[in-house]
Design a protein around this motif. Structure first.
Motif, PDB file in Angstrom:
ATOM      1  N   UNK A 277       6.791  -1.423  -4.792  1.00 39.51           N
ATOM      2  CA  UNK A 277       6.348  -1.945  -6.226  1.00 39.51           C
ATOM      3  C   UNK A 277       5.602  -3.035  -6.466  1.00 39.51           C
ATOM      4  N   UNK A 278       5.803  -4.251  -5.108  1.00 38.73           N
ATOM      5  CA  UNK A 278       5.387  -5.254  -5.670  1.00 38.73           C
ATOM      6  C   UNK A 278       3.174  -4.733  -5.593  1.00 38.73           C
ATOM      7  N   UNK A 279       3.717  -4.246  -3.931  1.00 41.42           N
ATOM      8  CA  UNK A 279       1.760  -4.373  -4.226  1.00 41.42           C
ATOM      9  C   UNK A 279       1.461  -2.768  -5.092  1.00 41.42           C
ATOM     10  N   UNK A 280       2.387  -1.604  -5.851  1.00 48.75           N
ATOM     11  CA  UNK A 280       1.491  -1.068  -6.556  1.00 48.75           C
ATOM     12  C   UNK A 280       1.237  -1.724  -8.026  1.00 48.75           C
ATOM     13  N   UNK A 281       2.005  -2.638  -8.438  1.00 47.73           N
ATOM     14  CA  UNK A 281       1.792  -3.293  -9.542  1.00 47.73           C
ATOM     15  C   UNK A 281       0.518  -4.213  -9.470  1.00 47.73           C
ATOM     16  N   UNK A 283      -2.126  -3.800  -6.975  1.00 49.28           N
ATOM     17  CA  UNK A 283      -2.906  -2.880  -7.533  1.00 49.28           C
ATOM     18  C   UNK A 283      -3.996  -2.638  -8.473  1.00 49.28           C
ATOM     19  N   UNK A 284      -2.759  -1.945  -9.339  1.00 45.44           N
ATOM     20  CA  UNK A 284      -2.919  -2.241 -10.259  1.00 45.44           C
ATOM     21  C   UNK A 284      -3.903  -3.084 -11.098  1.00 45.44           C
ATOM     22  N   UNK A 285      -3.524  -4.431 -11.434  1.00 49.96           N
ATOM     23  CA  UNK A 285      -4.414  -5.153 -12.117  1.00 49.96           C
ATOM     24  C   UNK A 285      -5.285  -5.838 -11.192  1.00 49.96           C
ATOM     25  N   UNK A 286      -5.518  -5.630  -9.935  1.00 51.86           N
ATOM     26  CA  UNK A 286      -6.428  -5.245  -9.105  1.00 51.86           C
ATOM     27  C   UNK A 286      -7.844  -3.672  -9.625  1.00 51.86           C
ATOM     28  N   UNK A 287      -7.608  -3.183  -9.822  1.00 50.44           N
ATOM     29  CA  UNK A 287      -8.139  -1.819 -10.232  1.00 50.44           C
ATOM     30  C   UNK A 287      -8.922  -0.431  -8.687  1.00 50.44           C
ATOM     31  N   UNK A 288      -7.624  -0.922  -7.797  1.00 46.37           N
ATOM     32  CA  UNK A 288      -7.656  -0.717  -6.217  1.00 46.37           C
ATOM     33  C   UNK A 288      -6.434  -0.162  -5.799  1.00 46.37           C
ATOM     34  N   UNK A 289      -6.766   1.251  -5.330  1.00 41.87           N
ATOM     35  CA  UNK A 289      -5.988   1.804  -4.263  1.00 41.87           C
ATOM     36  C   UNK A 289      -4.670   0.768  -3.743  1.00 41.87           C
ATOM     37  N   UNK A 290      -3.511   1.223  -4.384  1.00 40.52           N
ATOM     38  CA  UNK A 290      -1.518   0.628  -3.383  1.00 40.52           C
ATOM     39  C   UNK A 290      -2.334   0.558  -1.981  1.00 40.52           C
ATOM     40  N   UNK A 291      -2.429   1.833  -1.476  1.00 37.51           N
ATOM     41  CA  UNK A 291      -3.068   2.018  -0.066  1.00 37.51           C
ATOM     42  C   UNK A 291      -4.059   0.430   0.729  1.00 37.51           C
ATOM     43  N   UNK A 292      -4.685   0.433  -0.214  1.00 35.84           N
ATOM     44  CA  UNK A 292      -5.978  -0.243   0.369  1.00 35.84           C
ATOM     45  C   UNK A 292      -5.693  -2.232   0.361  1.00 35.84           C
ATOM     46  N   UNK A 293      -4.959  -1.938  -0.754  1.00 31.73           N
ATOM     47  CA  UNK A 293      -4.229  -3.623  -1.192  1.00 31.73           C
ATOM     48  C   UNK A 293      -3.270  -4.346  -0.285  1.00 31.73           C
ATOM     49  N   UNK A 294      -2.799  -3.124   0.242  1.00 29.49           N
ATOM     50  CA  UNK A 294      -1.576  -3.587   1.720  1.00 29.49           C
ATOM     51  C   UNK A 294      -2.277  -3.871   2.729  1.00 29.49           C
ATOM     52  N   UNK A 295      -3.433  -3.677   2.884  1.00 31.75           N
ATOM     53  CA  UNK A 295      -4.243  -4.493   4.117  1.00 31.75           C
ATOM     54  C   UNK A 295      -4.247  -5.785   3.575  1.00 31.75           C
ATOM     55  N   UNK A 296      -4.626  -6.470   2.690  1.00 32.66           N
ATOM     56  CA  UNK A 296      -4.908  -7.270   2.514  1.00 32.66           C
ATOM     57  C   UNK A 296      -3.520  -8.448   2.403  1.00 32.66           C
ATOM     58  N   UNK A 297      -1.998  -7.274   1.621  1.00 34.44           N
ATOM     59  CA  UNK A 297      -1.191  -8.117   1.008  1.00 34.44           C
ATOM     60  C   UNK A 297       0.471  -8.345   2.486  1.00 34.44           C
TER      61      UNK A 297
END
Length: 348
Positions: A277-281, A283-297
């Motif tokens: 849920x933290x990653x999805x939130x 990612x939505x704020x950043x306008x990018x797919x949650x799975x892709x943001x995961x690599x940064x977080x």
């Protein structure tokens, strides 16, 4: 000298410096693999590593299929240490598995959004770190620039790669008014040619090749246009799930496919609901797919349980096996190594 020893001698200097001269993992520049597989109906598979726990499964799939494999670091400029941590994780996983199939490491796609000199200077400094970390392929994403801006930006950025004779991949920039993908690619390639910028791959997105059904005719035109300049074509930005047209890319002459589609959701599911849920939130704020943001977080999230890590490895293995087969990569490792080990790379 063994076949592996001969192939290891082809590793770029930055790879040897980072992996260590005693490393037995054949991490190559993808241009060597293109050369070795030129006459084979295969596209180089490149899978973005969105969670480092997937690495053992991805490498195991390459061994099971006897396949060459590319591993992508989606956001190598996320922070100063990101490139080194990625390469260290690959090195550790490959060493643990005694992996001896050819690999290549891709940084990016790195989004270029400006031709401002200060911005480009900072990006070039980041690319020097990427090269020093051991990447032999850097992918730059130019879709927010016009074709002329793209040529200007690339010419300012490629120094770290040109100095080491490493590979460059560029995405298609914005098409000129009233023009399409083919015109954008043609203008980019012409501009790069005038500035003598060496380009290895031209990257187009799945979405640019038609909504729904693949526009095979357009793809073949792009492939022919690039081939005339000595450039190979990559298809990237795949939607979730392996597209039915994966083998069609190979048939159309595509030489590399970035297979991110199914791996983002797969990696995200490894974490418990509150972490997801933290990653999805974010990612939505950043306008990018949650799975892709995961690599940064990933490193700021709770560590995976042994059970979750085992499940992630197994699912990554299963997905990667399907991708490798669909791209014709099965047995490509043995073929490539046999070719590269011959004097002059000639099977004779």
């Amino acid at each position: 000298m063994s076949v592996l020893d001969k192939v290891l001698s082809l590793r770029p200097g930055n790879v040897v410096a980072r992996m260590g001269p005693g490393s037995r993992v054949p991490v190559l520049d993808p241009r060597e693999l293109l050369r070795a597989l030129e006459s084979s109906p295969v596209a180089l598979p490149c899978i973005p590593v969105l969670a480092k726990g997937a690495l053992p499964g991805l490498l195991r799939a390459a061994r099971m299929e006897d396949a060459v494999l590319g591993l992508g670091c989606p956001h190598p400029l996320a922070d100063r240490g990101a490139p080194e941590r990625f390469v260290a994780a690959v090195r550790a996983a490959a060493l643990d598995a005694e992996h001896t199939r050819p690999l290549f490491l891709q940084a990016g796609p790195v989004r270029v959004t400006s031709t401002d000199a200060d911005v480009l200077d900072a990006m070039q400094e980041g690319l020097f770190r990427v090269v020093d970390a051991g990447f032999a392929l850097v992918s730059l994403e130019l879709s927010r620039l016009t074709t002329y801006e793209a040529v200007e930006a690339v010419n300012a950025l490629v120094g770290p790669l040109v100095e080491r004779e490493l590979s460059l991949e560029l995405s298609a920039p914005q098409a000129p008014a009233g023009a399409g993908l083919l015109d954008a690619c043609g203008t980019l390639l012409e501009g790069l040619s005038q500035w003598k910028v060496p380009l290895r791959f031209l990257r187009v997105s799945e979405a640019q090749l038609g909504e729904g059904d693949l526009d095979v005719g357009l793809l073949r035109q792009v492939v022919e246009l690039a081939h005339a300049r000595g450039v190979a074509v990559t298809v990237g930005d795949l939607t979730a799930g392996a597209p039915r047209g994966l083998s069609s890319y190979v048939a159309a002459g595509v030489r590399k496919v970035d297979c991110g589609g199914p791996f983002g959701p797969l990696a995200l599911r490894a974490w418990p609901p509150e972490a997801r849920a933290q990653v999805v939130a974010r990612a939505q704020a950043a306008g990018m797919p949650a799975g892709e943001l995961l690599s940064m977080l990933e490193e700021g999230l709770p560590p995976l349980t042994p059970e979750a890590r085992e499940t992630l490895e197994a699912l990554a293995f299963a997905e990667a096996t399907e991708v490798l087969a669909a791209l014709g990569a099965r047995r490509s490792a043995t073929h490539a190594m046999a070719f590269l080990a011959k004097p002059g790379g000639d099977l004779g």
